[in-house]
Design an enzyme around this catalytic site. Structure first.
Site, mmCIF file in Angstrom:
data_model
loop_
_atom_site.group_PDB
_atom_site.id
_atom_site.type_symbol
_atom_site.label_atom_id
_atom_site.label_comp_id
_atom_site.label_asym_id
_atom_site.label_seq_id
_atom_site.Cartn_x
_atom_site.Cartn_y
_atom_site.Cartn_z
ATOM 1 N N TYR A 137 144.810 37.126 47.392
ATOM 2 C CA TYR A 137 145.829 37.889 48.123
ATOM 3 C C TYR A 137 145.610 37.828 49.631
ATOM 4 O O TYR A 137 146.553 37.970 50.399
ATOM 5 C CB TYR A 137 145.801 39.363 47.698
ATOM 6 C CG TYR A 137 146.662 39.708 46.515
ATOM 7 C CD1 TYR A 137 146.496 39.051 45.300
ATOM 8 C CD2 TYR A 137 147.632 40.702 46.603
ATOM 9 C CE1 TYR A 137 147.270 39.376 44.211
ATOM 10 C CE2 TYR A 137 148.411 41.038 45.511
ATOM 11 C CZ TYR A 137 148.233 40.375 44.316
ATOM 12 O OH TYR A 137 149.003 40.704 43.236
ATOM 13 N N LYS A 188 138.330 33.069 35.911
ATOM 14 C CA LYS A 188 138.548 31.730 35.358
ATOM 15 C C LYS A 188 137.430 30.831 35.876
ATOM 16 O O LYS A 188 137.661 29.884 36.631
ATOM 17 C CB LYS A 188 139.929 31.206 35.786
ATOM 18 C CG LYS A 188 141.088 31.837 35.026
ATOM 19 C CD LYS A 188 141.297 31.232 33.637
ATOM 20 C CE LYS A 188 141.813 29.809 33.727
ATOM 21 N NZ LYS A 188 141.954 29.207 32.376
ATOM 22 N N ASP A 221 142.668 34.296 30.832
ATOM 23 C CA ASP A 221 143.741 33.962 29.873
ATOM 24 C C ASP A 221 143.376 34.484 28.476
ATOM 25 O O ASP A 221 144.213 35.067 27.782
ATOM 26 C CB ASP A 221 144.045 32.449 29.869
ATOM 27 C CG ASP A 221 142.814 31.564 29.710
ATOM 28 O OD1 ASP A 221 141.683 32.073 29.786
ATOM 29 O OD2 ASP A 221 142.985 30.344 29.511
ATOM 30 N N ASP A 245 146.039 42.346 38.694
ATOM 31 C CA ASP A 245 147.457 42.673 38.837
ATOM 32 C C ASP A 245 148.200 42.324 37.541
ATOM 33 O O ASP A 245 148.942 43.135 36.984
ATOM 34 C CB ASP A 245 148.039 41.879 40.013
ATOM 35 C CG ASP A 245 149.527 42.133 40.208
ATOM 36 O OD1 ASP A 245 149.931 43.312 40.159
ATOM 37 O OD2 ASP A 245 150.275 41.158 40.399
ATOM 38 N N ASP A 249 149.747 45.008 34.355
ATOM 39 C CA ASP A 249 151.140 45.091 33.890
ATOM 40 C C ASP A 249 151.194 44.884 32.377
ATOM 41 O O ASP A 249 151.944 45.551 31.666
ATOM 42 C CB ASP A 249 152.027 44.028 34.560
ATOM 43 C CG ASP A 249 152.810 44.582 35.758
ATOM 44 O OD1 ASP A 249 152.273 45.461 36.459
ATOM 45 O OD2 ASP A 249 153.952 44.129 35.989
HETATM 46 C C1 IPM Z 1 151.138 46.067 42.344
HETATM 47 C C2 IPM Z 1 152.198 45.168 42.932
HETATM 48 C C3 IPM Z 1 151.763 44.606 44.268
HETATM 49 C C4 IPM Z 1 150.559 43.719 44.037
HETATM 50 C C5 IPM Z 1 152.832 43.850 45.071
HETATM 51 C C6 IPM Z 1 154.111 44.606 45.194
HETATM 52 C C7 IPM Z 1 152.311 43.488 46.433
HETATM 53 O O1 IPM Z 1 152.561 44.164 42.031
HETATM 54 O O2 IPM Z 1 150.736 47.021 43.019
HETATM 55 O O3 IPM Z 1 150.737 45.850 41.204
HETATM 56 O O4 IPM Z 1 150.730 42.540 43.685
HETATM 57 O O5 IPM Z 1 149.443 44.202 44.219
HETATM 58 MN MN MN Z 2 151.676 44.411 40.053
#
Ligand code: IPM
Ligand code: MN
Ligand code: NAD
Length: 351
Positions: A137, A188, A221, A245, A249
């Site tokens: 990042y 990885k 993965d 990240d 999710d």
């Molecule tokens: C998160 C989001 C952010 C990230 C983006 C919006 C910059 O996806 O907080 O999970 O990738 O960290």
């Molecule tokens: Mn995110």
């Protein structure tokens, strides 16, 4: 001494869910004082940049910062360095909140809200510790080289120093000590040098400081696959910025909805934490009163626990969210029809 919380509602559903978190905070922590600021698109519209120096100074001077979400279609054509998402990266870096705690907890009332079978998610309780202020990042150099036809390219640098890996791994170790004592570190290392180095440093740190903890390593993965096959095998997952990240999710959906997942971003001991839902600004439902405020309210719960020194209030709030869900409180993402505000009311009533 009075404690202060800076609210940064941001864009899209951010202001809707932060408003509910504030109402809950007024109920459960009546002495907490609020200040409010702009971030993301809202700050671009007012100041031409996604995070101002003033806002960052206020953030660092607060006891905790509660952020909604940033971004949206209105700002997609804004120059890259001035995009709403940059405001988020800048505040994380500026506050030096390097350890992002993302708990994926399946509330008993929501076992059937997940797309996975009940027996796979029932009792699920995972803590993902994501490195938040380095890695791909932020690594330099990065950029897009244009004008050479098919040879044009885009690139970035995945870079971690030993110190950056150690400090976040220590947080994961500490967290695991308060849980089942199992850490799964993921990268990885089969293809990435930064991943190989990550594995080396975590292994060494475990040998030196990991007494009583079980450490294992999994390629990211494979970890993604195991997360949907048998998620309850995980206790504490340690990951770099990018993989953390993605995995968080994925883990969100085990709990029923991304609208349920809070996060705490922590820095040095005693420094203010940044608390934000894992979800984004949800442009598809913004302004309709449909957003689930639980992730924001549970982010407040994490602020009470990790920055404000009020663990009893945090426990009460966590229990109240569970109770509201037990009584059947559901926004649309959970298969119900409650508005954002009605969901906030249900949690306040449960309190
Ligand atoms: C998160 C989001 C952010 C990230 C983006 C919006 C910059 O996806 O907080 O999970 O990738 O960290
Ligand atoms: Mn995110
Ligand atoms: P998103 O999380 O905003 O939305 C993904 C899906 O989940 C959408 O269908 C949305 O309606 C739903 N959803 C999200 N939160 C919800 C909630 N609380 N209640 C009910 N449903 C919810 O992700 P996206 O669509 O990929 O991104 C939209 C914008 O948000 C982008 O600009 C992105 O960069 C930004 N973003 C910001 C953050 C943040 O501020 N921390 C995090 C992720 C994405």
């Amino acid at each position: 001494m009075t404690q202060t919380m800076l609210l940064l509602p941001g864009d899209g559903i951010g202001p809707e869910v932060v408003a509910e978190a504030r109402r809950v905070a007024e109920k459960i922590a009546p002495d907490l004082q609020f200040t409010e600021g702009l971030i993301g698109g809202a700050s671009i519209d007012a100041h031409g940049q996604p995070l101002t120096v003033d806002t960052l100074v206020n953030a660092k001077a607060s006891d905790a910062v509660l952020l909604g979400a940033v971004g949206g279609p209105k700002w997609v054509d804004v120059e890259r360095n001035l995009r709403p998402e940059m405001g988020l990266l800048q505040i994380r870096k500026g506050m030096d909140v390097f350890a992002n705690l993302r708990p994926a907890f399946c509330f008993p009332a929501l076992v059937d809200a997940s797309s996975l079978k009940r027996e796979v998610v029932e009792g699920l309780d995972i803590m993902i510790v994501r490195e938040l202020t380095s890695g791909v990042y932020f690594g330099e150099p990065r950029g897009i080289e244009r004008g050479i036809g098919d040879k044009s390219f885009g690139y970035e640098t995945s870079r971690y120093t030993a110190g950056e890996i150690k400090r976040v791994a220590r947080v994961a170790f500490d967290i695991a000590r308060g849980r089942r004592g199992e850490v799964c570190s993921t990268e990885k290392s089969n293809v990435m040098e930064s991943g190989l180095f990550w594995r080396e440093i975590v292994t060494d740190l475990h040998a030196a400081e990991g007494d009583g903890l079980v450490l294992r390593h999994l390629y990211s993965d494979a970890c993604a696959m195991e997360l949907v096959r048998a998620p309850k095998q995980f206790d504490t997952i340690l990951a770099g910025n990018l993989f953390g990240d993605i995995l968080s999710d994925e883990a969100a959906m085990l709990t029923g909805s991304i609208g349920m997942l809070p996060s705490a971003s922590l820095g040095a001991e005693g420094a203010p934490g940044l608390f934000e839902p894992v979800h984004g600004s949800a442009p598809d439902i913004a302004g309709q009163g449909k957003a689930n405020p639980c992730a924001a309210i549970l982010s407040l719960e994490m602020a009470l626990r990790w920055s404000l020194g009020q663990p009893e209030a945090a426990d009460r709030l966590f229990a109240a969210v569970g109770r509201a869900l037990d009584y059947g409180a559901r926004t649309a993402d959970l298969g119900g029809s409650m508005s954002t505000q009605a969901m906030g009311d249900a949690i306040i009533a449960a309190l």
